[in-house]
Design a protein around this motif. Structure first.
Motif, mmCIF file in Angstrom:
data_model
loop_
_atom_site.group_PDB
_atom_site.id
_atom_site.type_symbol
_atom_site.label_atom_id
_atom_site.label_comp_id
_atom_site.label_asym_id
_atom_site.label_seq_id
_atom_site.Cartn_x
_atom_site.Cartn_y
_atom_site.Cartn_z
ATOM 1 N N TYR A 1 0.849 -1.173 0.000
ATOM 2 C CA TYR A 1 0.000 0.000 0.000
ATOM 3 C C TYR A 1 0.888 1.227 0.000
ATOM 4 C CZ TYR A 1 -3.385 3.511 1.408
ATOM 5 O OH TYR A 1 -4.175 4.641 1.452
ATOM 6 N N ASP B 1 -6.018 -9.710 7.953
ATOM 7 C CA ASP B 1 -5.473 -8.503 8.597
ATOM 8 C C ASP B 1 -6.367 -7.295 8.309
ATOM 9 O OD1 ASP B 1 -3.899 -5.955 8.461
ATOM 10 O OD2 ASP B 1 -2.364 -7.236 9.358
ATOM 11 N N PRO B 2 -6.748 -6.545 9.338
ATOM 12 C CA PRO B 2 -7.668 -5.419 9.141
ATOM 13 C C PRO B 2 -7.127 -4.360 8.175
ATOM 14 C CG PRO B 2 -6.775 -5.424 11.390
ATOM 15 C CD PRO B 2 -6.414 -6.719 10.774
ATOM 16 N N HIS B 3 -5.836 -4.069 8.242
ATOM 17 C CA HIS B 3 -5.268 -3.092 7.303
ATOM 18 C C HIS B 3 -5.396 -3.586 5.870
ATOM 19 C CE1 HIS B 3 -3.709 -0.367 10.247
ATOM 20 N NE2 HIS B 3 -3.039 -1.326 10.862
ATOM 21 N N ARG C 1 -7.502 -5.702 4.758
ATOM 22 C CA ARG C 1 -8.901 -5.679 4.367
ATOM 23 C C ARG C 1 -9.320 -4.287 3.939
ATOM 24 N NH1 ARG C 1 -13.083 -9.794 6.675
ATOM 25 N NH2 ARG C 1 -12.110 -11.533 5.608
ATOM 26 N N GLU C 2 -8.803 -3.307 4.670
ATOM 27 C CA GLU C 2 -9.227 -1.941 4.375
ATOM 28 C C GLU C 2 -8.608 -1.427 3.066
ATOM 29 O OE1 GLU C 2 -8.858 0.713 7.608
ATOM 30 O OE2 GLU C 2 -9.181 2.491 6.386
ATOM 31 N N TYR C 3 -7.319 -1.680 2.912
ATOM 32 C CA TYR C 3 -6.623 -1.049 1.784
ATOM 33 C C TYR C 3 -6.532 -1.913 0.539
ATOM 34 C CZ TYR C 3 -5.122 2.356 5.245
ATOM 35 O OH TYR C 3 -5.090 3.313 6.206
ATOM 36 N N GLY D 1 -10.905 -5.415 0.592
ATOM 37 C CA GLY D 1 -12.334 -5.123 0.772
ATOM 38 C C GLY D 1 -12.809 -6.058 1.863
ATOM 39 N N LYS D 2 -14.015 -5.816 2.370
ATOM 40 C CA LYS D 2 -14.375 -6.554 3.589
ATOM 41 C C LYS D 2 -14.833 -7.974 3.321
ATOM 42 C CE LYS D 2 -13.938 -2.773 6.108
ATOM 43 N NZ LYS D 2 -12.773 -2.338 6.716
ATOM 44 N N GLU D 3 -15.331 -8.256 2.161
ATOM 45 C CA GLU D 3 -15.923 -9.556 1.881
ATOM 46 C C GLU D 3 -15.217 -10.156 0.674
ATOM 47 O OE1 GLU D 3 -18.295 -10.712 3.983
ATOM 48 O OE2 GLU D 3 -18.390 -12.487 2.716
#
Lengths: 314, 299, 259
Positions: C221, C237-239, C241-243, C246-248
């Motif tokens: 990223y 990993d939440p990061h 997923r965010e960058y 995507g969430k799904e």
């Protein structure tokens, strides 16, 4: 693919026989015309070789002139008249110079390469024009050639030179044709199409272009030597930009697909030149220029591409 | 000491002369990405037109002699408009978008055509038009004698440089031109009439090239083939400076001018060698010239 | 575990844009790593740096223990690193077969010739076999500029597998390949590599492919590596997923290990 190679070889061989027969029966003037075409054809091959690698040489006259002058000087200053020695000397000089210059030139492409080559040939021109000892703009005469001891005169001399020229050109064309089908030949084409990929596949593009440059220089040098002994005279115009321009013209006109194409192109050029000078002397460059534009616009593959589709179907 | 001064002055004169060619070529390359070999014949046409106009002007004998200098820019503008428009509208516009080397071959063909065009119009005999050169007399600087005309040359070049700089940086049109130089497609997307810019740029560039020939004409005998040597030099200038850069053309001219002057005074035979040697040296460190633009990523 | 590739604080700027920022990665022999990240995150830049197309402004790259930071793409290829390209880099005027033949004859340690024809029965046999292996032998005699993007992509990869590469970096190997064929292509490619114990790093946007073929994931990223862990961990990993993800995760096939 193999049949096409045999076709070219066969055509070249038949061509040689026809040309030799022609040489014995044709008039002096016509024979000389064909002879000159054959010699300049070699230089066009040099341009063509570089074109296939994606490089346009506007200064091939550099080596053409060098070969001619070395042959001339060897005869004029040191009395060496044996053609084989002259060919050796001319080719060696071109090999040497091209190996050295190549180190500089291979770092460039496209317009840089074109202009560099133009400049180099004009530098030689400038040097020769200033060289009093070499006759400046007038040049000097080349003594009659001998052939391994055999020293013909008059008509026999002319025929001998013609035969020699035809055979040598034939050999060079055959070798070059073989080269173009080889690994290095394809690599040249590959460089034109995707230089980056060639590097990424593990080959040095610079090293390859250097080889192409040197080979082209050597062939052009041979063409120069043959011209020198055919005409019996050399002058700096051989290195002038317009001379180099004519080689580019033929290469463009003929297309770069096959070694045979430029033969027809050079002959047409010589023919055109003779008549143009007689009937419209101030339009020679213009005719070349207009033809080049038309070819670029309508026939990017050169005249050779006209029959191409039909040939590949066979 | 005198030698140094001679080199400096000679260099400046030479630089001014070669700058006019370099300016036109680099402008055309910057905007249209075409390296115009035909610039050599535009130079020659400018010279021929100049001698014709000068000849006509002074032949009548009824015009004030000092106003004859107006013939020089007049010749340049005439050639720029006529030849420039003919070339751009007549040939180049059918070829845009083609490979740079193809464009080079196109301009080379145009060069060949124009060389003969000059012969057809003016013949092959040399022309002379010495009046503008002689009228200003000479000036003496520390034992060195120079024709004042040569300094006029420097003045003209500086004017052109200032004119172009001002035009590009201080006018709206100039800023648009810079946009076109940087990104042709984007400019089109913004509604800039890129085709018009191409035509105008080529005409202006051609006029500068013709001006180079026009101001040279009074100093030399104008003969066929005048433009070839100039192309070889102009190329060195724009390559050293960086294709497309006006400042580059200025610095490049200065370098070529001084180097050439030094060679001429010290060892004349190596003149062209040295210029190209310097070019090779510059390219060894900055492959695209001193002021070249950034490289676009291919992969 | 022997480290085959190691980058230390690799950085590069393009004017004001950060192409790579302090990238320190260690890749071990035989690993299969998925490289993910949004467009412009620095994935291709990373490959360009490692393979010598770009020179970093700071940092080093070591391959098999040797410093290769300043080497050119050709030298890198000589050492055993190969790559494929986001936009297929082919010889457009040649046929697929000629492309393969050229690639074969140009490979490191192959003897090149001025005289022997490129198209000989022995070389052509090998080339045809390769094309067959990758499923594109039908296109052998066609000029590659005429071929569909998917076939061009595969040919590009096929040419990169010649010789005995130790490390292969694939840049979006399945972009342009139809959805049905993606798995087929990856299977062929990955099988070949697995047999030769080649270390593979592949850039992908299709997370299913990443999940399926990669044991480890590098997430990029803004020129930085924001995650470097085994696939499950990294993709959760939440990061990341965010960058990146995507969430799904949209599935077209059941994930490995499930019915």
């Amino acid at each position: 693919m193999n049949t096409s190679k045999d076709n070219t070889l066969r055509t070249l061989s038949i061509g040689l026989i026809l040309v030799l027969i022609f040489g014995f029966v044709a008039t002096d003037w016509l024979r000389f015309l064909v002879q000159m075409s054959l010699a300049t054809f070699l230089v066009v091959l040099g341009v063509m070789l570089q074109m296939r690698a994606g490089l346009v040489s506007f200064g091939q006259g550099l080596f053409y002139c060098l070969g001619a002058y070395v042959a001339g000087m060897a005869g004029y200053f040191w009395g060496i008249t044996d053609v084989f020695l002259l060919l050796l000397a001319g080719t060696a000089a071109c090999l040497l110079l091209s190996v050295v210059l190549g180190f500089l030139l291979v770092r460039y492409r496209g317009i840089f390469y074109a202009n560099f080559s133009l400049a180099l040939s004009m530098i030689l021109y400038g040097l020769l024009v200033k060289a009093e000892i070499l006759g400046s703009t007038d040049g000097f005469n080349v003594p009659h050639s001998t052939f391994l001891g055999f020293a013909p005169e008059g008509e026999t001399l002319k025929i001998t030179i013609f035969v020699l020229t035809s055979v040598i050109v034939y050999l060079v064309a055959v070798v070059l044709h073989r080269y173009l089908s080889s690994t290095y030949g394809y690599m040249g084409d590959a460089i034109r199409q995707n230089e980056l990929r060639v590097e990424y596949l593990g080959a040095s593009v610079r090293s390859l272009i250097h080889k192409v440059y040197v080979i082209a220089a050597a062939i052009s040098g041979i063409g120069g030597v043959l011209t020198a002994i055919s005409v019996g005279h050399v002058d700096p115009d051989l290195a002038y930009w317009t001379t180099s321009g004519e080689f580019v013209f033929v290469a463009l006109l003929s297309g770069t697909a096959n070694v045979i194409a430029p033969i027809v192109g050079t002959f047409l050029l010589e023919l055109l030149r003779t008549y143009a000078f007689e009937y419209a002397p101030y339009t020679w460059q213009m005719i070349l220029g207009v033809t080049m534009l038309l070819v670029i616009l309508f026939l990017p593959g050169g005249i050779w591409s006209i029959g191409a589709e039909r040939r590949t179907e066979n | 000491m005198t030698k140094l001064l001679a080199i400096l002055i000679d260099g400046s004169i030479y630089a001014a002369w070669v700058f006019l060619m370099g300016l036109g070529m680099t402008l055309i390359y910057g905007v249209m990405k075409i390296l115009n070999i035909a610039h050599g014949s535009l130079y020659a046409l400018g010279a021929y037109m100049s001698v014709s106009l000068i000849g006509f002007y002074y032949a009548t004998g009824s015009f004030p002699p000092m106003l004859g200098y107006a013939m020089l820019p007049l010749a340049a503008i005439a050639v720029g408009l006529i030849a420039g428009l003919l070339i751009e509208r007549g040939v180049l516009r059918f070829m845009y978008g083609r490979d740079e080397v193809v464009m080079l071959l196109v301009t080379y063909s145009i060069f060949l055509i124009l060389e003969d065009a000059a012969k057809l119009i003016w013949g092959v005999d040399p022309y002379f038009a010495y009046q503008p050169y002689g009228l200003l007399g000479t000036v003496e600087i520390l034992d060195l004698i120079y024709p004042v005309y040569d300094f006029l040359l420097i003045a003209i070049s500086l004017c052109c440089a200032v004119f172009v700089w001002w035009g590009l940086n201080k006018t709206r049109v100039g800023k648009l031109l810079i946009a076109v130089i940087h990104d042709r497609e984007m400019s089109m997307a913004f509604g800039i009439n890129v085709k018009l810019f191409f035509t105008v740029t080529f005409v202006i560039g051609a006029a500068f090239g013709a001006l180079g020939g026009a101001v040279t004409a009074p100093k030399v005998s104008v003969v066929p083939g005048l433009g070839v040597e100039v192309i070889v030099l102009a190329f060195a200038v724009v390559v050293i400076g960086g294709l497309g850069s006006i400042e580059g053309a200025m610095i490049g001219s200065a370098i070529v001018g001084i180097v050439r002057a030094a060679a001429v005074h010290i060892l004349p035979e190596v003149e062209l060698f040295v210029i190209y040697g310097v070019m090779a040296l510059v390219l060894a460190f900055k492959p695209h010239g001193l002021f070249a633009g950034p490289e676009v990523r291919k992969i | 575990m022997t480290a085959i590739l190691q980058t230390n604080n690799l950085s590069i700027q393009f004017g004001g844009v950060v192409g790579a920022s302090d990238i320190s990665v260690t890749v071990n022999k035989g690993e299969v790593i998925g490289v993910i990240g949004a467009n412009g995150a620095g994935k291709t830049t990373f490959v360009n740096l490692v393979t010598g197309y770009l020179k970093p402004s700071s940092g080093t790259i070591h391959y098999m223990g040797n410093d290769v930071t300043r080497l050119t793409p050709r030298e890198i290829t000589d050492l055993g690193i190969r790559r494929s390209f986001q936009i297929p880099q082919l010889f457009d005027e040649m046929t697929a077969l000629d492309n393969m033949l050229t690639a074969q004859s140009v490979a490191p340690k192959v003897v090149r010739s001025f005289w022997m024809p490129l198209q000989r029965s022995d070389t052509m046999e090998i080339a045809m076999k390769r094309l067959e292996h990758f499923g594109i032998v039908d296109s052998a005699q066609q000029e590659v500029s005429m071929l569909p993007q998917g076939v061009r992509k595969i040919l590009d990869i096929a040419m990169a597998t010649i010789g005995e590469p130790q490390l292969v970096m694939l840049d979006e190997p399945t972009s342009g390949v139809s959805a049905e064929e993606k798995f087929e292509v990856m299977d062929i490619v990955m099988d070949a590599f697995a047999q030769q114990e080649v270390t593979v790093m592949f850039i992908e946007h299709d997370m299913e492919l990443v999940e399926r073929y990669a044991k480890r994931v590098l997430a990029f990223y803004n020129g930085m590596v924001i995650a470097d862990a085994d696939s499950r961990q990294a993709l959760a990993d939440p990061h990341v997923r965010e960058y990146v993800v995507g969430k799904e995760i949209h599935r077209t096939h059941a994930p490995q290990g499930e019915n």
